[in-house]
Design an enzyme around this catalytic site. Structure first.
Site, PDB file in Angstrom:
ATOM      1  N   ASP A  30       0.838  -1.188   0.000  1.00  0.00           N
ATOM      2  CA  ASP A  30       0.000   0.000   0.000  1.00  0.00           C
ATOM      3  C   ASP A  30       0.883   1.252   0.000  1.00  0.00           C
ATOM      4  O   ASP A  30       1.905   1.323   0.699  1.00  0.00           O
ATOM      5  CB  ASP A  30      -0.912  -0.014   1.238  1.00  0.00           C
ATOM      6  CG  ASP A  30      -2.073   0.951   1.119  1.00  0.00           C
ATOM      7  OD1 ASP A  30      -3.224   0.500   0.995  1.00  0.00           O
ATOM      8  OD2 ASP A  30      -1.820   2.189   1.137  1.00  0.00           O
ATOM      9  N   GLY A  93     -15.585   3.105   3.978  1.00  0.00           N
ATOM     10  CA  GLY A  93     -14.439   3.897   3.538  1.00  0.00           C
ATOM     11  C   GLY A  93     -13.755   3.360   2.298  1.00  0.00           C
ATOM     12  O   GLY A  93     -12.583   3.674   2.056  1.00  0.00           O
ATOM     13  N   GLN A  94     -14.471   2.571   1.495  1.00  0.00           N
ATOM     14  CA  GLN A  94     -13.849   2.085   0.257  1.00  0.00           C
ATOM     15  C   GLN A  94     -13.547   3.259  -0.666  1.00  0.00           C
ATOM     16  O   GLN A  94     -14.447   4.045  -0.992  1.00  0.00           O
ATOM     17  CB  GLN A  94     -14.756   1.068  -0.454  1.00  0.00           C
ATOM     18  CG  GLN A  94     -14.086   0.462  -1.680  1.00  0.00           C
ATOM     19  CD  GLN A  94     -14.918  -0.634  -2.349  1.00  0.00           C
ATOM     20  OE1 GLN A  94     -16.039  -0.915  -1.924  1.00  0.00           O
ATOM     21  NE2 GLN A  94     -14.374  -1.236  -3.384  1.00  0.00           N
ATOM     22  N   HIS A 100     -10.254  -5.282  -3.095  1.00  0.00           N
ATOM     23  CA  HIS A 100      -8.893  -5.514  -2.594  1.00  0.00           C
ATOM     24  C   HIS A 100      -8.947  -5.940  -1.143  1.00  0.00           C
ATOM     25  O   HIS A 100      -9.698  -5.389  -0.349  1.00  0.00           O
ATOM     26  CB  HIS A 100      -8.008  -4.274  -2.764  1.00  0.00           C
ATOM     27  CG  HIS A 100      -8.625  -2.990  -2.293  1.00  0.00           C
ATOM     28  ND1 HIS A 100      -9.593  -2.316  -3.022  1.00  0.00           N
ATOM     29  CD2 HIS A 100      -8.432  -2.270  -1.176  1.00  0.00           C
ATOM     30  CE1 HIS A 100      -9.959  -1.225  -2.366  1.00  0.00           C
ATOM     31  NE2 HIS A 100      -9.286  -1.183  -1.231  1.00  0.00           N
ATOM     32  N   LEU A 101      -8.111  -6.908  -0.834  1.00  0.00           N
ATOM     33  CA  LEU A 101      -7.999  -7.437   0.520  1.00  0.00           C
ATOM     34  C   LEU A 101      -6.779  -6.799   1.167  1.00  0.00           C
ATOM     35  O   LEU A 101      -5.649  -6.981   0.704  1.00  0.00           O
ATOM     36  CB  LEU A 101      -7.841  -8.958   0.440  1.00  0.00           C
ATOM     37  CG  LEU A 101      -7.658  -9.743   1.726  1.00  0.00           C
ATOM     38  CD1 LEU A 101      -8.887  -9.622   2.614  1.00  0.00           C
ATOM     39  CD2 LEU A 101      -7.404 -11.208   1.398  1.00  0.00           C
ATOM     40  N   HIS A 102      -7.023  -6.010   2.220  1.00  0.00           N
ATOM     41  CA  HIS A 102      -5.903  -5.427   2.977  1.00  0.00           C
ATOM     42  C   HIS A 102      -5.298  -6.501   3.877  1.00  0.00           C
ATOM     43  O   HIS A 102      -6.033  -7.221   4.563  1.00  0.00           O
ATOM     44  CB  HIS A 102      -6.398  -4.300   3.890  1.00  0.00           C
ATOM     45  CG  HIS A 102      -6.942  -3.093   3.189  1.00  0.00           C
ATOM     46  ND1 HIS A 102      -6.213  -1.918   3.038  1.00  0.00           N
ATOM     47  CD2 HIS A 102      -8.154  -2.856   2.633  1.00  0.00           C
ATOM     48  CE1 HIS A 102      -6.972  -1.021   2.416  1.00  0.00           C
ATOM     49  NE2 HIS A 102      -8.154  -1.559   2.157  1.00  0.00           N
TER      50      HIS A 102
HETATM   51  P1  AMP Z   1      -9.874   1.311   0.451  1.00  0.00           P
HETATM   52  O1  AMP Z   1     -10.075   2.524   1.294  1.00  0.00           O
HETATM   53  O2  AMP Z   1     -10.225   0.025   1.151  1.00  0.00           O
HETATM   54  O3  AMP Z   1     -10.516   1.443  -0.906  1.00  0.00           O
HETATM   55  O4  AMP Z   1      -8.300   1.210   0.224  1.00  0.00           O
HETATM   56  C1  AMP Z   1      -7.642   1.775  -0.865  1.00  0.00           C
HETATM   57  C2  AMP Z   1      -6.168   1.650  -0.561  1.00  0.00           C
HETATM   58  O5  AMP Z   1      -5.447   1.839  -1.756  1.00  0.00           O
HETATM   59  C3  AMP Z   1      -5.670   2.686   0.448  1.00  0.00           C
HETATM   60  O6  AMP Z   1      -5.109   2.011   1.574  1.00  0.00           O
HETATM   61  C4  AMP Z   1      -4.641   3.465  -0.349  1.00  0.00           C
HETATM   62  O7  AMP Z   1      -3.540   3.882   0.427  1.00  0.00           O
HETATM   63  C5  AMP Z   1      -4.242   2.469  -1.412  1.00  0.00           C
HETATM   64  N1  AMP Z   1      -3.703   3.067  -2.619  1.00  0.00           N
HETATM   65  C6  AMP Z   1      -4.215   4.113  -3.326  1.00  0.00           C
HETATM   66  N2  AMP Z   1      -3.421   4.383  -4.380  1.00  0.00           N
HETATM   67  C7  AMP Z   1      -2.408   3.489  -4.352  1.00  0.00           C
HETATM   68  C8  AMP Z   1      -1.262   3.254  -5.164  1.00  0.00           C
HETATM   69  N3  AMP Z   1      -0.989   4.010  -6.248  1.00  0.00           N
HETATM   70  N4  AMP Z   1      -0.407   2.252  -4.818  1.00  0.00           N
HETATM   71  C9  AMP Z   1      -0.649   1.495  -3.737  1.00  0.00           C
HETATM   72  N5  AMP Z   1      -1.721   1.659  -2.926  1.00  0.00           N
HETATM   73  C10 AMP Z   1      -2.583   2.648  -3.225  1.00  0.00           C
END
Ligand code: AMP
Ligand code: ZN
Length: 114
Positions: A30, A93-94, A100-102
């Site tokens: 991330d 908060g998506q 995507h799986l954190h």
């Molecule tokens: P969500 O809030 O669950 O949609 O998570 C989106 C995630 O994508 C966040 O943790 C961001 O920091 C991450 N993110 C956004 N842009 C990028 C990028 N260019 N490279 C890696 N991670 C990213």
């Protein structure tokens, strides 16, 4: 999906720091990590949210967790533990509408989450 950030990574138009890749799944670090390890595991197929999953995606979703396990092990989190999260929609908060799986680890986590 031309405008999808994560589809651009799948196509190689944006190059994230990769943690794992096979024909169906990509994992990368991330850009704004919320823990010492923060990896995102995505299907290469564009699926916007959990609400868009269909029965035919069941094996693919299972594979996201197997890759999460593999990434966690290679990051040294197998014993200490880690959290996996898929945010779905506005209240969760998506921010990126490609599922995507954190995988978060390397520090103690609070519960309940914020
Ligand atoms: P969500 O809030 O669950 O949609 O998570 C989106 C995630 O994508 C966040 O943790 C961001 O920091 C991450 N993110 C956004 N842009 C990028 C990028 N260019 N490279 C890696 N991670 C990213
Ligand atoms: Zn996408």
């Amino acid at each position: 999906m031309n405008d999808c950030l994560f589809c651009k990574m799948v196509r190689g138009e944006i190059q994230p720091k990769k943690a794992y890749e096979n024909e169906r799944v990509l994992a990368f670090h991330d850009i704004n990590p919320q823990a010492p390890t923060h990896v995102l595991v995505i299907p290469k197929e564009h699926i916007a949210t959990i609400n868009d999953l269909r029965a035919e995606h069941a094996t693919l979703v299972g594979e996201l967790y197997l890759v999460a396990q593999e990434v966690a092990r290679s990051e040294g989190l197998g014993e200490s533990g880690y959290r996996t999260v898929i945010n779905c929609g506005r209240d969760a908060g998506q921010a990126v509408f490609h599922i995507h799986l954190h995988v978060l680890g390397g520090r103690p986590m609070n519960w309940p989450p914020g």
